[in-house]
Scaffold this motif. Structure first.
Motif, PDB file in Angstrom:
ATOM      1  N   SER A  44       0.806  -1.222   0.000  1.00  0.00           N
ATOM      2  CA  SER A  44       0.000   0.000   0.000  1.00  0.00           C
ATOM      3  C   SER A  44       0.842   1.276   0.000  1.00  0.00           C
ATOM      4  N   SER A  45       2.128   1.156   0.311  1.00  0.00           N
ATOM      5  CA  SER A  45       2.997   2.338   0.242  1.00  0.00           C
ATOM      6  C   SER A  45       3.234   2.759  -1.204  1.00  0.00           C
ATOM      7  N   ASN A  46       3.067   1.815  -2.140  1.00  0.00           N
ATOM      8  CA  ASN A  46       3.278   2.053  -3.569  1.00  0.00           C
ATOM      9  C   ASN A  46       4.677   2.603  -3.837  1.00  0.00           C
ATOM     10  N   SER A  47       5.622   2.147  -3.037  1.00  0.00           N
ATOM     11  CA  SER A  47       7.011   2.589  -3.137  1.00  0.00           C
ATOM     12  C   SER A  47       7.898   1.376  -3.411  1.00  0.00           C
ATOM     13  N   ARG A  48       8.646   1.430  -4.498  1.00  0.00           N
ATOM     14  CA  ARG A  48       9.557   0.328  -4.823  1.00  0.00           C
ATOM     15  C   ARG A  48      10.571   0.125  -3.709  1.00  0.00           C
ATOM     16  N   CYS A  71      -4.477  -9.397   1.221  1.00  0.00           N
ATOM     17  CA  CYS A  71      -4.626  -8.109   1.895  1.00  0.00           C
ATOM     18  C   CYS A  71      -6.108  -7.749   1.913  1.00  0.00           C
ATOM     19  N   ASN A  72      -6.662  -7.592   3.103  1.00  0.00           N
ATOM     20  CA  ASN A  72      -8.095  -7.306   3.266  1.00  0.00           C
ATOM     21  C   ASN A  72      -8.944  -8.331   2.518  1.00  0.00           C
ATOM     22  N   ASN A  73      -8.572  -9.593   2.644  1.00  0.00           N
ATOM     23  CA  ASN A  73      -9.268 -10.722   2.011  1.00  0.00           C
ATOM     24  C   ASN A  73      -9.292 -10.646   0.491  1.00  0.00           C
ATOM     25  N   LEU A  74      -8.326  -9.965  -0.103  1.00  0.00           N
ATOM     26  CA  LEU A  74      -8.156  -9.896  -1.548  1.00  0.00           C
ATOM     27  C   LEU A  74      -6.748 -10.365  -1.884  1.00  0.00           C
ATOM     28  N   SER A  75      -6.572 -10.930  -3.065  1.00  0.00           N
ATOM     29  CA  SER A  75      -5.215 -11.256  -3.493  1.00  0.00           C
ATOM     30  C   SER A  75      -4.445  -9.941  -3.649  1.00  0.00           C
ATOM     31  N   VAL A  76      -3.135 -10.029  -3.643  1.00  0.00           N
ATOM     32  CA  VAL A  76      -2.319  -8.812  -3.794  1.00  0.00           C
ATOM     33  C   VAL A  76      -2.644  -8.133  -5.118  1.00  0.00           C
ATOM     34  N   ARG A  77      -2.851  -8.921  -6.154  1.00  0.00           N
ATOM     35  CA  ARG A  77      -3.189  -8.368  -7.471  1.00  0.00           C
ATOM     36  C   ARG A  77      -4.499  -7.578  -7.398  1.00  0.00           C
ATOM     37  N   GLU A  78      -5.515  -8.156  -6.768  1.00  0.00           N
ATOM     38  CA  GLU A  78      -6.801  -7.476  -6.652  1.00  0.00           C
ATOM     39  C   GLU A  78      -6.697  -6.233  -5.766  1.00  0.00           C
ATOM     40  N   PHE A  79      -5.991  -6.364  -4.635  1.00  0.00           N
ATOM     41  CA  PHE A  79      -5.833  -5.258  -3.693  1.00  0.00           C
ATOM     42  C   PHE A  79      -5.113  -4.080  -4.337  1.00  0.00           C
ATOM     43  N   ALA A  80      -3.969  -4.360  -4.963  1.00  0.00           N
ATOM     44  CA  ALA A  80      -3.180  -3.292  -5.573  1.00  0.00           C
ATOM     45  C   ALA A  80      -3.895  -2.683  -6.774  1.00  0.00           C
ATOM     46  N   SER A  81      -4.589  -3.486  -7.536  1.00  0.00           N
ATOM     47  CA  SER A  81      -5.338  -2.958  -8.679  1.00  0.00           C
ATOM     48  C   SER A  81      -6.503  -2.093  -8.226  1.00  0.00           C
ATOM     49  N   LEU A  82      -7.171  -2.508  -7.160  1.00  0.00           N
ATOM     50  CA  LEU A  82      -8.313  -1.758  -6.641  1.00  0.00           C
ATOM     51  C   LEU A  82      -7.921  -0.343  -6.232  1.00  0.00           C
ATOM     52  N   GLY A  84      -4.939   1.183  -7.074  1.00  0.00           N
ATOM     53  CA  GLY A  84      -4.044   1.832  -8.030  1.00  0.00           C
ATOM     54  C   GLY A  84      -2.584   1.840  -7.624  1.00  0.00           C
ATOM     55  N   PHE A  85      -2.112   0.790  -6.970  1.00  0.00           N
ATOM     56  CA  PHE A  85      -0.711   0.717  -6.568  1.00  0.00           C
ATOM     57  C   PHE A  85       0.128   0.130  -7.704  1.00  0.00           C
ATOM     58  N   GLU A  86       0.280   0.897  -8.775  1.00  0.00           N
ATOM     59  CA  GLU A  86       0.962   0.432  -9.977  1.00  0.00           C
ATOM     60  C   GLU A  86       2.439   0.125  -9.739  1.00  0.00           C
ATOM     61  N   ARG A  87       3.113   0.951  -8.959  1.00  0.00           N
ATOM     62  CA  ARG A  87       4.546   0.719  -8.697  1.00  0.00           C
ATOM     63  C   ARG A  87       4.766  -0.583  -7.944  1.00  0.00           C
ATOM     64  N   SER A  88       3.898  -0.861  -7.001  1.00  0.00           N
ATOM     65  CA  SER A  88       4.012  -2.115  -6.251  1.00  0.00           C
ATOM     66  C   SER A  88       3.823  -3.305  -7.182  1.00  0.00           C
ATOM     67  N   LEU A  89       2.839  -3.228  -8.053  1.00  0.00           N
ATOM     68  CA  LEU A  89       2.611  -4.313  -8.998  1.00  0.00           C
ATOM     69  C   LEU A  89       3.792  -4.492  -9.939  1.00  0.00           C
ATOM     70  N   GLN A  90       4.364  -3.399 -10.412  1.00  0.00           N
ATOM     71  CA  GLN A  90       5.532  -3.484 -11.290  1.00  0.00           C
ATOM     72  C   GLN A  90       6.715  -4.099 -10.563  1.00  0.00           C
ATOM     73  N   THR A  91       6.930  -3.710  -9.323  1.00  0.00           N
ATOM     74  CA  THR A  91       8.041  -4.246  -8.537  1.00  0.00           C
ATOM     75  C   THR A  91       7.887  -5.741  -8.341  1.00  0.00           C
ATOM     76  N   LEU A  92       6.669  -6.195  -8.120  1.00  0.00           N
ATOM     77  CA  LEU A  92       6.404  -7.613  -7.906  1.00  0.00           C
ATOM     78  C   LEU A  92       6.222  -8.384  -9.212  1.00  0.00           C
ATOM     79  N   ARG A  93       6.276  -7.680 -10.324  1.00  0.00           N
ATOM     80  CA  ARG A  93       6.065  -8.261 -11.655  1.00  0.00           C
ATOM     81  C   ARG A  93       4.709  -8.966 -11.749  1.00  0.00           C
ATOM     82  N   ILE A  94       3.694  -8.255 -11.279  1.00  0.00           N
ATOM     83  CA  ILE A  94       2.316  -8.739 -11.343  1.00  0.00           C
ATOM     84  C   ILE A  94       1.558  -7.815 -12.282  1.00  0.00           C
ATOM     85  N   THR A  95       0.825  -8.396 -13.218  1.00  0.00           N
ATOM     86  CA  THR A  95       0.025  -7.562 -14.116  1.00  0.00           C
ATOM     87  C   THR A  95      -1.236  -7.109 -13.394  1.00  0.00           C
ATOM     88  N   PRO A  96      -1.561  -5.835 -13.523  1.00  0.00           N
ATOM     89  CA  PRO A  96      -2.762  -5.334 -12.838  1.00  0.00           C
ATOM     90  C   PRO A  96      -4.035  -5.845 -13.500  1.00  0.00           C
TER      91      PRO A  96
END
Length: 119
Positions: A44-48, A71-82, A84-96
């Motif tokens: 949730s910090s959205n900081s690499r 996170c909050n009963n959502l997968s990390v992909r769903e949580f970060a996409s919900l 808008g944590f784009e940097r976190s997703l990029q760092t983890l190499r997860i497609t939003p």
């Protein structure tokens, strides 16, 4: 002349609406001190930097984030996409998750406090 003025006014209104919407963000607070919650807070910090730091400190890798962490009963992909944590997703190499939505630019949200818990 009137058309140019109208287009300029519409553009200025659109930009001011977008900046108001961007400034009204959610604030995330940890629900507890568990490792899962710490990892979710790093997402949730959205900081690499913050995310890689917690990964190296805890020994967690991107596979754990992708397959096991919720996170909050959502997968990390769903949580970060919900949220808008784009940097976190990029760092983890997860497609939003992609979705299309329409936002009312005149509607301004206040700061929303969101409790984050991980499992």
């Amino acid at each position: 002349m009137k058309r140019t003025t109208l287009l300029t006014s519409a553009g200025a209104l659109l930009l001011s609406g977008l900046s108001m919407q961007a400034s009204a963000q959610s604030e995330f607070v940890a629900a507890d001190g568990t490792l899962g919650t710490q990892l979710c807070m790093a997402v949730s910090s959205n900081s690499r930097h913050q995310l890689t730091k917690i990964m190296s400190e805890t020994g967690a890798n991107s596979k754990i984030f992708k397959n096991k962490l919720q996170c909050n009963n959502l997968s990390v992909r769903e949580f970060a996409s919900l949220y808008g944590f784009e940097r976190s997703l990029q760092t983890l190499r997860i497609t939003p998750l992609t979705q299309t939505s329409i936002h009312d630019l005149a509607f301004v949200h206040g700061t929303k406090l969101t409790t984050v818990s991980g499992s």
